[in-house]
Structure formats: structure tokens, C-alpha cells
Scaffold this active site. Structure first.
Site, PDB file in Angstrom:
ATOM      1  N   TRP A   1       0.849  -1.202   0.000  1.00  0.00           N
ATOM      2  CA  TRP A   1       0.000   0.000   0.000  1.00  0.00           C
ATOM      3  C   TRP A   1       0.881   1.247   0.000  1.00  0.00           C
ATOM      4  O   TRP A   1       2.091   1.141   0.253  1.00  0.00           O
ATOM      5  CB  TRP A   1      -0.931  -0.001   1.226  1.00  0.00           C
ATOM      6  CG  TRP A   1      -2.214   0.733   0.941  1.00  0.00           C
ATOM      7  CD1 TRP A   1      -2.600   1.950   1.432  1.00  0.00           C
ATOM      8  CD2 TRP A   1      -3.271   0.296   0.086  1.00  0.00           C
ATOM      9  NE1 TRP A   1      -3.839   2.286   0.914  1.00  0.00           N
ATOM     10  CE2 TRP A   1      -4.259   1.303   0.078  1.00  0.00           C
ATOM     11  CE3 TRP A   1      -3.471  -0.850  -0.722  1.00  0.00           C
ATOM     12  CZ2 TRP A   1      -5.435   1.198  -0.681  1.00  0.00           C
ATOM     13  CZ3 TRP A   1      -4.640  -0.950  -1.469  1.00  0.00           C
ATOM     14  CH2 TRP A   1      -5.602   0.073  -1.436  1.00  0.00           C
TER      15      TRP A   1
ATOM     16  N   ASP B   1       0.064  11.014  -0.043  1.00  0.00           N
ATOM     17  CA  ASP B   1      -0.993  12.024   0.064  1.00  0.00           C
ATOM     18  C   ASP B   1      -2.343  11.377   0.365  1.00  0.00           C
ATOM     19  O   ASP B   1      -2.463  10.156   0.415  1.00  0.00           O
ATOM     20  CB  ASP B   1      -1.063  12.815  -1.245  1.00  0.00           C
ATOM     21  CG  ASP B   1      -1.609  11.968  -2.384  1.00  0.00           C
ATOM     22  OD1 ASP B   1      -1.229  10.776  -2.491  1.00  0.00           O
ATOM     23  OD2 ASP B   1      -2.435  12.461  -3.168  1.00  0.00           O
TER      24      ASP B   1
ATOM     25  N   GLU C   1     -18.751   7.045  -4.834  1.00  0.00           N
ATOM     26  CA  GLU C   1     -17.556   7.885  -4.754  1.00  0.00           C
ATOM     27  C   GLU C   1     -17.536   8.933  -5.859  1.00  0.00           C
ATOM     28  O   GLU C   1     -17.177  10.087  -5.652  1.00  0.00           O
ATOM     29  CB  GLU C   1     -16.320   6.988  -4.863  1.00  0.00           C
ATOM     30  CG  GLU C   1     -14.997   7.727  -4.767  1.00  0.00           C
ATOM     31  CD  GLU C   1     -13.827   6.776  -4.932  1.00  0.00           C
ATOM     32  OE1 GLU C   1     -13.614   6.259  -6.058  1.00  0.00           O
ATOM     33  OE2 GLU C   1     -13.126   6.514  -3.924  1.00  0.00           O
TER      34      GLU C   1
ATOM     35  N   GLU D   1      -3.467   8.670  -1.816  1.00  0.00           N
ATOM     36  CA  GLU D   1      -2.659   7.452  -1.708  1.00  0.00           C
ATOM     37  C   GLU D   1      -1.851   7.163  -2.963  1.00  0.00           C
ATOM     38  O   GLU D   1      -1.595   6.011  -3.285  1.00  0.00           O
ATOM     39  CB  GLU D   1      -3.563   6.243  -1.400  1.00  0.00           C
ATOM     40  CG  GLU D   1      -4.582   6.524  -0.326  1.00  0.00           C
ATOM     41  CD  GLU D   1      -5.255   5.284   0.213  1.00  0.00           C
ATOM     42  OE1 GLU D   1      -6.166   4.790  -0.456  1.00  0.00           O
ATOM     43  OE2 GLU D   1      -4.864   4.808   1.294  1.00  0.00           O
ATOM     44  N   GLU D   2      -1.482   8.215  -3.689  1.00  0.00           N
ATOM     45  CA  GLU D   2      -0.791   8.009  -4.954  1.00  0.00           C
ATOM     46  C   GLU D   2       0.598   8.637  -4.997  1.00  0.00           C
ATOM     47  O   GLU D   2       1.489   8.111  -5.659  1.00  0.00           O
ATOM     48  CB  GLU D   2      -1.624   8.612  -6.098  1.00  0.00           C
ATOM     49  CG  GLU D   2      -2.938   7.908  -6.319  1.00  0.00           C
ATOM     50  CD  GLU D   2      -3.842   8.641  -7.305  1.00  0.00           C
ATOM     51  OE1 GLU D   2      -4.780   8.006  -7.801  1.00  0.00           O
ATOM     52  OE2 GLU D   2      -3.634   9.838  -7.563  1.00  0.00           O
TER      53      GLU D   2
END
Ligand code: NAG
Ligand code: NAG
Ligand code: NAG
Ligand code: NAG
Ligand code: NAG
Ligand code: NAG
Length: 494
Positions: free
Chosen positions: A147, A203, A428, A206-207
Site C-alpha cells: 500500500w 498524500d 464515490e 494514496e498516490e
């Protein structure tokens, strides 16, 4: 009678009716949509919290699951960030009088005491490193897959949520329960923030590995209010006091003169990102002036940034075609986004509205509004007569500009209304070409974002976190050098 009234209007004042009555009607339909959807949204949040949430069987008590979706995408986990933002909203509603929500708040806190002790691929509690782990299994065990970790906003956001509830308990004289059940968790999070703010991480999307504006802004707020919270418990947070001004100093590095560059990283992006708008609503202080250094919602910086951010989506989504500058449009995370097709998101479109409701609150409170060279382009899109100056609330410029801002903000909400399916569920994203809901269904954060924007629109605001006393930027920035201390928290009875 009804038919007669309609007929009279239609026959006697058709031209006026179309320009004057229509916005009123739209307004009232938005009001009633927000009212009915708020009920759906709050239930949507509760459905996603264990152990009783109907959509998340298997989740432990107090665990906020990101979405019931288990495939494409699999969001059946609890993210520290999403959970803290959601519970902050729940705490606000509890404080506004919905006492039925207190049990879920307490269960969340009990769950977080356990979460802090979980050793994960980010590390353990002994040196704090484990607190930066972004997500956990819903049964309160570590997620061990690959992750983007660590993510350093989580501890700051959790501290902010717990402090809000802690301050509420203090106001009812429950000092000892706050000291026993809340302070040890908050203290670990504050120590983590103070120790690690000057290190890179992923961030909020998550990238990107680097430094994220949202993370740094949330960290500054947490340290400032954490120090005051400690004092009100007869404790201190020296590490908060030494680091907070330096975190604020670093925050200034993200400003390029017209917008926030949301990630300081080698990511090849423009830097325009909902990251920045979410930061301004996270650090909104109802007691603050339109302060640039903390990027308050009504600051010239945050308004200029709002314009550049929103404009970056005008031409890239089919959904927005035909909309003129100054008209609200559907907005997503960042223009270069390709995830699930790179679409507008509900929570980012709601954040664009929320920042403006916050700003309206601040102008009303201070009784004036300033237009500077920095914010002029934002205002001129909404009102072509806008010109630099300081306008008191009795001036016609103040009236016309604030009413244009209110309409603009409502425009973002109306877009969410337009693309919300009739059963009220909020996924989303909604597709960039025709607005069909897409990606994770019933996203907890979408519902929470709907509810915080609704509160701000109605003029309800959270407590001050002390921004106006923590806005002095040191003349020279220094990196971090503090080492935190950590202890196993336990929650006893409430
Ligand atoms: C917790 O959940 C994970 C992921 O679903 C599962 O692999 C694990 O066996 C569960 N652990 C316990 C103790 O139930
Ligand atoms: C650490 O802080 C210094 C001083 O503000 C700053 O120049 C540097 O970019 C920061 N680095 C990280 C990774 O936060
Ligand atoms: C700041 O960054 C934005 C986004 O990349 C860009 O459009 C703008 O021109 C930059 N402003 C200045 C003054 O460099
Ligand atoms: C508005 O007032 C502030 C503070 O009083 C002042 O610094 C600023 O120059 C004024 N701005 C304009 C455009 O008059
Ligand atoms: C609500 O509507 C959406 C979109 O039409 C659909 O995907 C979803 O299954 C519906 N939810 C329920 C609970 O019926
Ligand atoms: C709000 O601001 C005023 C004036 O700046 C200050 O005196 C007061 O203490 C502040 N209140 C809070 C809760 O920070």
C-alpha cells in the site's frame, strides 16, 4: 386556488416570472433536497459503522468502514483519515443535539485505542511509526498487503476529532474521563505529528509520495489545538508548541502566488487538486479573519486557489460543457486523474461549496469583505463589477458579491443534487460524460461531506481551534528535530 395562482402568474408576468421566480423555485427545491438527502446521508454513514451498521457485517464496534464495496474497488477497510473526518461530522451533530450519536462516538474512540497498538507494515507504537498506517481490516487487525504508506494525515485528523469530543465533555465537567479515555490517544497522535511532520509520506489520494498540503495543514491545526487541549487538562504539549510554528512555516512553501501546489513531489502534475480545498475546510476557524498564512476559506489565497482548481475541470468533463466561467461545475480530485476513468467526485464538488459557505460565515462575522489583486479574478467571474477594496457589510458591493458567492456555492450543491440517484445513495464518483454514479457505492466520506456542507450552508460551524493566535510565520523555516514519546492507551468506562 393553486391553479388560479399559477395561471395568473403565467398570464400577467411571464417575462418577470421566468427570471425572478425560477431561481426561487430552484432554491426551494435545493433546500428540500438537502433536507431529505441529509436523512439518507446520516443513515448511510451509520450503516457503514460496526458493529450494528447494516451494510458492514463483520466490522467491529466503532469501526468506520470506507464503503461496503468489496470488489472493483475493494474499500471494505477502515482508513484512519476517512474514519476521523466522518466521526468529526458525527461529533458536530452530537454537539448540535443529536444525543443518540454518542454511543458510536465512544465506540470509535475505544476502537482507536486498539488501533494505535496494532503493529503493521508501517511499524509499531514504540517509536510512533505505526500510527502512520493508513488502513486496517474491519476486525481491527493489520492490513499487510502492499500500500502507499505511511500516510501522515491520519493521526492529526484523529486528534482533531477526539479533541472536539473531549472539549465537549470538559464543558460538562467530565475532566477525569477525558484524561483517562481521550488524552492518552490524543497525546500519542500529537507526538507522532510533532516527530514526523518533516518526513515525506503518501498524500490523501494514496498516490503521490512527497509532501502533501492537506497533511501539513491538518498537522498544524492539530498541534495548535492539541496544545490548548493539554493545557485545559492541566497538562502540556511542549513538542506541539515547539513544532507548530515550523509546520506553519513549511505550509507557506505550497503557495505559488496564484494557487496551492498540493503535492511537493516529482509527480508531473499541475498541483491543482481538491487536496487544497479540503485543507481550507479542515482548517476553517469560525473565529479567524481571512488569514492567508493559514489559508482560511475567505482568504485571498484560498479564493484564488478555488478558482484555478475549479477552472481546471471546466473543459475536461463533457458534463460541464456549456457552463460559463463563474458558473458552478462538477469537479474531481485533480485534472490529470485517471482512476476509475478520472471523474468528478461527490465529496470534492461538495467541498467546493463548503469552502464558500465557510467564507460567507467569516465575512458576515467580521462585517466586511476585502477584494485584493490576488482574489480579484475569483470575484470578477461571479460579479463583473467587483474591484479591489474593503467593503463593509452595509455597502452594495458587499451585498452583491456575497449573494453571488452564495449562488455559486449553491450551484455546486445543485450539481450534486442533479447527479444523486432517486434513492439518495452517494457513490464515490459520477462519470465525466453523463453523471452516472461510479466506483465504490455508499462511500462513507461522500455522505459525511454532504452533511458538513449542509451544516455550513445553514450557518452551523465548529469551535474555533485558535487559528488567529497561531498565524505568525517564523522568519526562517527549520526542519523537524523533535522525538515523541508513546504509551499504550486504554479506554475504561465513560
Ligand atoms: C480479520 O480480518 C482479516 C481480513 O478479512 C482476516 O484475514 C483475519 O483472519 C481476521 N482475523 C480475525 C482474528 O478474525
Ligand atoms: C522539512 O522542512 C523544511 C523547512 O521548512 C523544508 O524545507 C523541507 O522541504 C521539509 N521536508 C519535508 C519532507 O517535509
Ligand atoms: C501556480 O500554479 C498553477 C497550477 O499549476 C498555474 O496555473 C499558475 O500559473 C501558477 N502561478 C504562478 C504565479 O506561477
Ligand atoms: C483593506 O484594509 C487593509 C487593512 O486595513 C489594508 O491593509 C488594505 O490595503 C485595504 N485594501 C484595500 C484594497 O483598500
Ligand atoms: C440506489 O440507486 C443506485 C443507482 O441507481 C443503485 O446502484 C443502488 O443499488 C440503489 N440502492 C438501493 C439500496 O436500492
Ligand atoms: C476569538 O477571537 C477573539 C478576538 O480575536 C479572541 O479574543 C477570542 O479569545 C477568540 N476565541 C476563541 C475561542 O479562540
Amino acid at each position: 386556488m393553486l391553479a388560479h395562482n399559477v395561471l395568473t402568474l403565467a398570464l400577467l408576468v411571464p417575462a418577470v416570472a421566468s427570471s425572478v421566480i425560477h431561481p426561487t423555485r430552484r432554491q426551494s427545491s435545493l433546500d428540500s433536497f438537502i433536507q431529505s438527502e441529509s436523512t439518507v446521508a446520516l443513515q448511510g454513514v451509520l450503516n457503514n459503522i460496526g458493529a450494528d451498521g447494516s451494510s458492514v457485517p463483520g466490522a467491529s464496534a466503532g469501526v468506520v468502514v470506507a464503503s461496503p464495496s468489496k470488489s472493483n474497488p475493494d474499500y471494505f477497510y477502515s482508513w484512519t483519515r476517512d474514519a476521523a473526518l466522518t466521526i468529526a461530522m458525527v461529533i458536530e451533530r452530537f454537539m448540535a443535539g443529536d444525543v443518540s450519536l454518542e454511543t458510536v462516538i465512544q465506540q470509535y474512540i475505544t476502537a482507536q485505542a486498539k488501533v494505535q497498538t496494532i503493529t503493521s507494515p508501517s511499524g509499531g507504537l514504540s517509536n510512533g511509526a505505526g500510527l502512520g498506517e493508513p488502513k486496517y481490516n474491519v476486525n481491527l487487525t493489520a492490513f499487510t498487503g502492499d500500500w502507499g504508506r505511511p500516510q501522515r494525515d491520519g493521526p492529526a485528523l484523529r486528534a482533531t476529532a477526539l479533541i472536539a469530543y473531549g472539549n465537549n465533555l470538559l464543558s460538562t465537567g467530565k475532566q477525569s474521563v477525558v484524561k483517562t479515555n481521550i488524552w492518552p490517544i490524543v497525546q500519542n497522535d500529537l507526538n507522532y505529528v510533532a516527530q514526523y511532520w518533516n518526513q515525506t509520506g503518501f498524500d490523501l489520494w494514496e498516490e503521490v509520495k512527497g509532501s502533501s498540503f492537506f497533511t501539513v495543514a491538518a498537522q498544524h491545526r492539530a498541534l495548535v489545538e492539541g496544545s490548548a487541549f493539554a493545557k485545559s487538562l492541566g497538562q502540556s504539549c511542549d513538542i506541539c508548541d515547539s513544532q507548530a510554528p515550523q509546520v506553519l512555516c513549511f505550509l507557506q512553501d505550497f503557495w505559488n502566488g496564484t494557487s496551492v501546489i498540493s503535492d511537493l513531489a516529482n509527480d508531473g502534475r499541475s498541483g491543482l487538486d481538491a487536496n487544497s480545498v479540503l485543507s481550507s475546510i479542515q482548517t476553517f476557524d469560525p473565529n479567524s479573519s481571512c488569514d492567508d498564512t493559514t489559508f482560511q476559506p475567505c482568504s485571498a489565497r484560498a479564493l484564488s486557489n478555488h478558482k484555478l482548481y475549479v477552472d481546471s475541470f471546466r473543459s475536461i468533463y463533457d458534463l460541464n460543457s456549456g457552463k460559463k466561467s463563474g458558473e458552478a461545475v462538477a469537479v474531481g480530485r485533480y485534472p490529470e486523474d485517471v482512476y476509475q476513468g478520472g471523474n468528478p467526485w461527490y465529496l470534492t464538488t461538495l467541498a467546493a461549496a463548503e469552502q464558500l459557505y465557510d467564507a460567507l460565515y467569516q465575512w458576515k462575522k467580521q462585517g466586511s469583505l476585502a477584494i485584493t489583486q490576488t482574489s480579484l479574478p475569483f470575484f470578477q467571474d461571479l460579479d463583473s463589477s467587483a474591484a479591489p477594496g474593503n467593503y463593509s457589510s452595509s455597502s452594495s458591493m458587499y451585498s452583491s458579491v456575497t449573494s453571488a458567492v452564495k449562488n455559486y456555492a449553491d450551484g455546486f450543491y445543485s450539481i450534486v443534487q442533479q447527479y444523486t440517484p432517486s434513492n439518495g445513495s452517494l457513490a464515490e464518483q459520477f462519470t465525466r460524460n453523463n453523471g452516472t454514479p461510479i466506483s465504490a457505492r455508499d462511500l462513507t466520506w461522500s455522505y459525511a461531506a454532504f452533511l458538513t456542507a449542509a451544516s455550513r450552508r445553514s450557518g452551523a460551524v465548529p469551535r474555533s481551534w485558535g487559528a488567529s493566535k497561531a498565524n505568525q510565520v517564523p522568519s526562517q523555516c527549520q526542519g523537524g528535530f523533535a522525538t515523541g514519546t508513546y504509551a499504550t492507551p486504554t479506554v475504561s468506562s465513560w
